[in-house]
Design an enzyme around this catalytic site. Structure first.
Site, short mmCIF file in Angstrom:
data_model
loop_
_atom_site.label_atom_id
_atom_site.label_comp_id
_atom_site.label_asym_id
_atom_site.label_seq_id
_atom_site.Cartn_x
_atom_site.Cartn_y
_atom_site.Cartn_z
N GLU A 262 0.89 -1.17 0.00
CA GLU A 262 0.00 0.00 0.00
C GLU A 262 0.92 1.21 0.00
O GLU A 262 1.39 1.65 1.04
CB GLU A 262 -0.87 0.04 1.27
N CYS A 296 -2.85 8.44 2.86
CA CYS A 296 -2.52 8.02 1.50
C CYS A 296 -3.70 8.34 0.58
O CYS A 296 -3.53 8.45 -0.63
CB CYS A 296 -2.13 6.55 1.46
#
Ligand code: UN1
Length: 510
Positions: A262, A296
């Site tokens: 990720e 993110c």
């Protein structure tokens, strides 16, 4: 101070835990400080892990796995359910700890702890749903099916920005699948990890479980590399920057291990000419300034239709004027500090680059004088082609880009090396469907009239391109933590071969 007493952190300053009441006593390793980003002060010192700690930890986790894999999955789920219960009871204290050590506003920290609880409860249900398929065999009296087994030891490396939730996405699913988990959190948020480990210890102990959840805190890059390269770590789940993720990917690939990545994002919101401002405006502002731009999923670009541009930008500026930057422990603060001094420096540099490339700062643009690592949320008018627009700077700077029409906006939205999250605000059905079609967004997350951040745990979370391709949390993300086994059972009296192949032995050989 309440929190320290509550978690007994002052007395328990080891960052390595081998299981219930088994904290490392190795004195050889350096101490790290936990810094409160709101004040810049050190709030605790933590002993980090040594290479010999790591070796012992991997062996401990491996031994735990040998036993844990034989515990029925729903029973494993029951242990996770008890952890959820404890986390729920201590939701406020845990949120306060996140706010204290990481600096996100307490409202968001409460949301993060809720995400841990949601994830645990999801995992409890999943523990009864590790489904394999049954196929119809082409051979008579044969049964063909797939089943799933745990992988072994799963290494979970998490970033500072979600100091509890991202561990939960991985650890709870890994655990109900039958794996043992070693957590290596960011060394910027050790107390959050220690607090969670304490809860796990209590529940593991109560249920006489082996060391299913263990902890390894270290700021040493060489030790981290050893961890990732170790063949005994069946799966490395890594959350962090693309540049580090590329290394992790290479090291794990060299030993043919598995990894789940990720990495970075450069998420955009498209504001179409038909967009409803009541939806688009708060979504863009929360997406851009939530967690001070350190998610993110943070909205880093807003692509505004030219017909709407002047109106929407003036509304954005008004909204930014009303934002409260301040102590994240106060309920009305919209923005807390950045994580550390280097983040403030990255912010300053990005502002300089925007100016150098001919962009206009429409709001903000300054770091605040101390104490703490506060910066102004910033709106910058830039051209899509600017180099700085392509960079993921983990700060609250929103690039505003004017687009001629919807289709140009979609093409600009996809012109980045990342592919995590994307959003379109529109009332136009054709545009909405186009955005979600194969011609539209190339991201792992594509939303209509919903912002880029704040994903729910029930679906799979992750992104394409340099975001790394991993999927975590809900849906069928559990499959990444298991190995698939295809089984064929012949319950007949003959041995027919597949594809009709004939292979007859002469009678006397039988
Ligand atoms: C992250 O920033 O690493 O979708 C995770 C969101 C949160 C998770 C973000 N649920 O914004």
């Amino acid at each position: 101070m309440f929190i320290f007493k509550k978690w007994n952190i002052a007395a328990l300053n080891s960052g390595v835990c081998f299981g219930p009441d088994q904290w490392s006593t190795d004195e050889s390793t350096p101490l790290i400080s936990s810094i409160n980003p709101t004040t810049g002060e050190s709030i605790a010192r933590i002993k980090t892990g040594s290479l010999s700690d790591l070796e012992k930890l991997i062996q401990t986790a491996h031994t735990a796995f040998q036993l844990w894999r034989t515990v029925p999955a729903p029973k494993r789920g029951e242990v996770v359910r008890q952890i959820a219960e404890k986390v729920r009871q201590q939701k406020e204290e845990l949120a306060q700890l996140i706010t204290l050590e990481m600096g996100k506003p307490v409202q968001e920290a409460l949301g993060e702890v809720q995400e841990v609880i949601d994830m645990a409860e999801f995992a409890v249900g999943q523990s009864r749903m590790l489904y394999g398929k049954t196929m119809h065999s082409e051979r008579p009296a044969h049964r063909l099916y797939e089943q799933w087994h745990p992988l072994g030891v799963v290494g979970v490396i998490t970033a500072f920005n979600f100091p509890m939730a991202v561990w939960a996405w991985n650890a709870f699913i890994a655990a109900i699948c039958g794996n043992a988990v070693i957590w290596k959190p960011s060394s910027k948020v050790p107390l959050c990890a220690i607090a969670i480990q304490q809860i796990c210890n209590e529940i593991l102990h109560k249920n006489a479980c082996p060391s299913v959840f263990t902890l390894f805190i270290s700021a040493d890059k060489k030790i981290a590399e050893q961890f990732v390269r170790d063949e005994r770590i069946s799966l490395v789940s890594f959350t962090g920057s693309t540049s580090v993720g590329e290394k992790v990917n290479t090291w794990v690939a060299e030993r043919l291990g598995r990894c789940l990545l990720e990495l970075g994002g450069n998420n955009a919101v498209i504001v179409d000419d038909s967009a409803d401002d009541h939806l688009a405006l708060p979504a863009v502002v929360f997406g851009a300034v939530g967690t001070s731009g350190q998610r993110c999923t943070t909205t880093r670009r807003v692509l505004v239709h030219e017909k709407k541009y002047d109106h929407f930008v003036s509304k954005l500026i008004q909204a930014y004027q009303s934002l409260k930057i301040g102590d994240p422990r106060q309920f009305d603060s919209h923005l807390g500090p950045l994580i550390d001094v280097s983040a403030v420096e990255a912010y300053r540099q990005a502002i300089e680059e925007i100016k150098k490339e001919g962009g206009n700062i429409l709001y903000g643009g300054h770091a605040l004088s101390g104490p703490g690592y506060f910066v102004e949320p910033t709106l910058a008018r830039v051209e899509a082609s600017c180099a700085i627009v392509q960079k993921e700077t983990f700060v609250p700077i929103l690039s505003i880009i004017k687009c001629q029409d919807f289709y140009e906006a979609v093409s600009i939205q996809n012109q980045t090396m990342y592919g995590l999250s994307s959003a379109l605000f529109t009332q136009n059905l054709q545009h909405a469907e186009y955005f979600l079609s194969v011609l539209g967004s190339d991201c792992g997350i594509a939303n209509i009239n919903v912002g880029t951040s704040g994903a729910e745990i029930g679906a799979a979370f992750g992104g394409e391109k340099k975001t790394g391709g991993g999927r975590e949390a809900g849906s069928d993300a559990w499959k990444a933590y298991m190995r698939r086994q295809t089984c064929t059972i012949n319950w007949g009296q003959a041995l027919p071969l597949s594809q009709g192949v004939k292979f007859d032995l002469h009678d006397h050989h039988r």
